[in-house]
Every structure is written in structure tokens, then in C-alpha cells.
Design an enzyme around this catalytic site. Structure first.
Site, PDB file in Angstrom:
ATOM      1  N   HIS A  35       0.840  -1.207   0.000  1.00 26.50           N
ATOM      2  CA  HIS A  35       0.000   0.000   0.000  1.00 26.50           C
ATOM      3  C   HIS A  35       0.875   1.258   0.000  1.00 26.50           C
ATOM      4  O   HIS A  35       0.641   2.191  -0.769  1.00 26.50           O
ATOM      5  CB  HIS A  35      -0.927  -0.021   1.220  1.00 26.50           C
ATOM      6  CG  HIS A  35      -1.481   1.319   1.585  1.00 26.50           C
ATOM      7  ND1 HIS A  35      -2.413   1.982   0.806  1.00 26.50           N
ATOM      8  CD2 HIS A  35      -1.216   2.151   2.642  1.00 26.50           C
ATOM      9  CE1 HIS A  35      -2.708   3.152   1.382  1.00 26.50           C
ATOM     10  NE2 HIS A  35      -1.989   3.279   2.478  1.00 26.50           N
ATOM     11  N   HIS A  61       4.072   7.687   5.308  1.00 28.60           N
ATOM     12  CA  HIS A  61       2.827   8.342   5.720  1.00 28.60           C
ATOM     13  C   HIS A  61       2.028   7.595   6.787  1.00 28.60           C
ATOM     14  O   HIS A  61       1.230   8.213   7.490  1.00 28.60           O
ATOM     15  CB  HIS A  61       1.927   8.667   4.504  1.00 28.60           C
ATOM     16  CG  HIS A  61       1.123   7.521   3.968  1.00 28.60           C
ATOM     17  ND1 HIS A  61       1.619   6.621   3.061  1.00 28.60           N
ATOM     18  CD2 HIS A  61      -0.157   7.125   4.215  1.00 28.60           C
ATOM     19  CE1 HIS A  61       0.674   5.736   2.766  1.00 28.60           C
ATOM     20  NE2 HIS A  61      -0.407   6.017   3.447  1.00 28.60           N
ATOM     21  N   ASP A  62       2.228   6.307   6.926  1.00 32.19           N
ATOM     22  CA  ASP A  62       1.446   5.567   7.923  1.00 32.19           C
ATOM     23  C   ASP A  62       2.279   5.115   9.124  1.00 32.19           C
ATOM     24  O   ASP A  62       1.737   4.462  10.018  1.00 32.19           O
ATOM     25  CB  ASP A  62       0.785   4.341   7.269  1.00 32.19           C
ATOM     26  CG  ASP A  62      -0.493   4.690   6.504  1.00 32.19           C
ATOM     27  OD1 ASP A  62      -1.205   5.625   6.938  1.00 32.19           O
ATOM     28  OD2 ASP A  62      -0.770   4.046   5.481  1.00 32.19           O
ATOM     29  N   GLU A  65       1.244   6.581  12.664  1.00 35.72           N
ATOM     30  CA  GLU A  65      -0.074   6.123  13.091  1.00 35.72           C
ATOM     31  C   GLU A  65      -0.014   4.668  13.550  1.00 35.72           C
ATOM     32  O   GLU A  65      -0.723   4.275  14.461  1.00 35.72           O
ATOM     33  CB  GLU A  65      -1.021   6.219  11.886  1.00 35.72           C
ATOM     34  CG  GLU A  65      -2.379   6.774  12.217  1.00 35.72           C
ATOM     35  CD  GLU A  65      -3.138   7.032  10.931  1.00 35.72           C
ATOM     36  OE1 GLU A  65      -2.956   8.127  10.369  1.00 35.72           O
ATOM     37  OE2 GLU A  65      -3.874   6.144  10.485  1.00 35.72           O
ATOM     38  N   ASP A  66       0.826   3.899  12.905  1.00 31.80           N
ATOM     39  CA  ASP A  66       0.785   2.446  13.110  1.00 31.80           C
ATOM     40  C   ASP A  66       1.872   1.878  14.016  1.00 31.80           C
ATOM     41  O   ASP A  66       1.624   0.934  14.757  1.00 31.80           O
ATOM     42  CB  ASP A  66       0.875   1.725  11.754  1.00 31.80           C
ATOM     43  CG  ASP A  66      -0.362   1.971  10.902  1.00 31.80           C
ATOM     44  OD1 ASP A  66      -1.411   2.288  11.494  1.00 31.80           O
ATOM     45  OD2 ASP A  66      -0.276   1.843   9.681  1.00 31.80           O
ATOM     46  N   ASP A 129      -3.674   8.207  -1.149  1.00 35.07           N
ATOM     47  CA  ASP A 129      -3.977   7.232  -0.099  1.00 35.07           C
ATOM     48  C   ASP A 129      -5.385   6.649  -0.299  1.00 35.07           C
ATOM     49  O   ASP A 129      -5.581   5.430  -0.274  1.00 35.07           O
ATOM     50  CB  ASP A 129      -3.872   7.945   1.258  1.00 35.07           C
ATOM     51  CG  ASP A 129      -3.801   7.002   2.440  1.00 35.07           C
ATOM     52  OD1 ASP A 129      -3.348   5.860   2.271  1.00 35.07           O
ATOM     53  OD2 ASP A 129      -4.191   7.419   3.544  1.00 35.07           O
TER      54      ASP A 129
HETATM   55 ZN    ZN Z   1      -2.134   4.888   3.877  1.00 36.19          ZN
END
Ligand code: ZN
Length: 189
Positions: A35, A61-62, A65-66, A129
Site C-alpha cells: 500500500h 505516511h502511515d 499512526e501504526d 492514499d
Molecule cells: Zn495509507
């Protein structure tokens, strides 16, 4: 100082390590890094690849958050991103990251409300996204998602993207194409 290709590859490696073992909800089991790379590729294609801050931000980008499980871990990772790739990359990643202090519903509403006020890079990244996310569900619904949840998701993605428009026709066309398929599959079947 502009980011180098060496730093871009470093960002890709960092993302791969931080997302290691993580999989997408749909298509079930697909490595998460697929992704991340799809989003980065969409942006590189649509912009001619001439903004390395955008591409490094897309690769990472993630991760905020993750990956971090505590506030302390978050700060360490944020500092690492800033040291290795510079403040503009960190700012972009933070701008597109959901606030984990919010509930899922709040986060979704906030994405719609915040979209028109985000930076140019953040708005481009959001479109890419959401394009990748819709392409994924177009390949197969995530396990456990019923018809209502799927239809809501398709509508929500479009609402966020509608707040990001007017910057890049090619990117918007890629989203619109994925969205049209999603509508056929899940919104007005
Ligand atoms: Zn994403």
C-alpha cells in the site's frame, strides 16, 4: 538541502521495517508495504517525481499512526524522521496522520473537515492514499465488512478527496476511476 535518492531509499527501507508483519485488511493478507509503495508510486507518476519531500512523506505516511505503541515511542520515531529526512517530511507525515486520541468516528469526521485546510502536499497524499484504499477494496471486501459499512466507506473516501481537489488532474482522475468501480460494486450495485 534537497533530499537525495539515497535518503528516499532509506525512507523506503525504514517504512518496510516499521510495517514488517503488518497486513492489509483487503486484499486479505497483502503486506502493508505494498500500500505504501502504491501511494508513493501514484504520487511520483502524477507529479513527475520532482518533489522528494512529497515522496519521502508518502513512504512514511502511515508509520507514526501504526508503529509507535506509546507516546515516548512516538516522539522517538518523530525525532528520527526529522533527523534523517528533515522537518518538512516530519510535518507532512504528522499532517496526514490521524490523532489516536480520537474515536474512529471523530477521526473520519476530522479528515473531511481538515482536508480543505491542509497543505498542498498533504492534500495530494490524501488523494493517493484514498485511491489505493479504494483499489484495495475493489479487489475484495475486507472480511467482516457488511454492505452498509462498505457503502459508507466509499462515500467517506470521496468526501475527503473532494476537499483536496484542484491541485493535480491526473491524480484526481486516478481516484475518480477507482471510486467509479467502488460505486458499481458497493454503493449502487
Ligand atoms: Zn495509507
Amino acid at each position: 538541502m534537497p533530499l537525495t535518492n539515497v535518503q528516499l531509499i532509506e525512507a523506503a527501507e525504514m517504512a518496510a521495517r516499521l510495517h514488517a508483519g503488518q497486513t492489509r485488511k483487503a486484499p486479505a493478507g497483502e503486506p502493508y508495504i505494498n500500500h505504501v509503495l502504491e501511494v508513493t508510486h501514484l504520487l511520483a507518476q502524477a507529479t513527475g517525481g520532482d518533489d522528494p519531500v512529497l515522496l519521502a512523506g508518502a513512504l512514511l505516511h502511515d508509520v507514526l499512526e501504526d508503529a509507535p505503541e506509546t507516546e515516548a515511542e512516538y516522539l522517538v520515531l518523530a525525532r528520527l524522521i526529522e533527523t534523517r529526512f528533515g522537518a518538512p517530511v516530519l510535518e507532512l507525515v504528522e499532517e496526514v496522520s490521524d490523532d489516536k486520541g480520537r474515536t474512529q468516528g471523530e477521526r473520519k469526521r476530522h479528515q473531511i473537515e481538515a482536508a480543505p485546510h491542509m497543505s498542498t502536499r498533504a492534500r495530494l497524499l490524501k488523494i493517493a492514499d484514498k485511491t489505493s484504499n479504494l483499489r484495495d477494496i475493489n479487489d475484495g471486501a475486507p472480511p467482516g465488512w457488511d454492505a452498509d459499512r462498505l457503502a459508507d466507506y466509499v462515500d467517506w473516501a470521496k468526501q475527503v478527496v473532494d476537499g483536496c481537489r484542484g491541485l493535480n488532474a491526473a491524480l484526481e482522475a486516478a481516484f475518480d476511476e477507482a471510486h467509479a468501480v467502488s460505486v458499481r460494486l458497493y454503493r449502487d450495485p
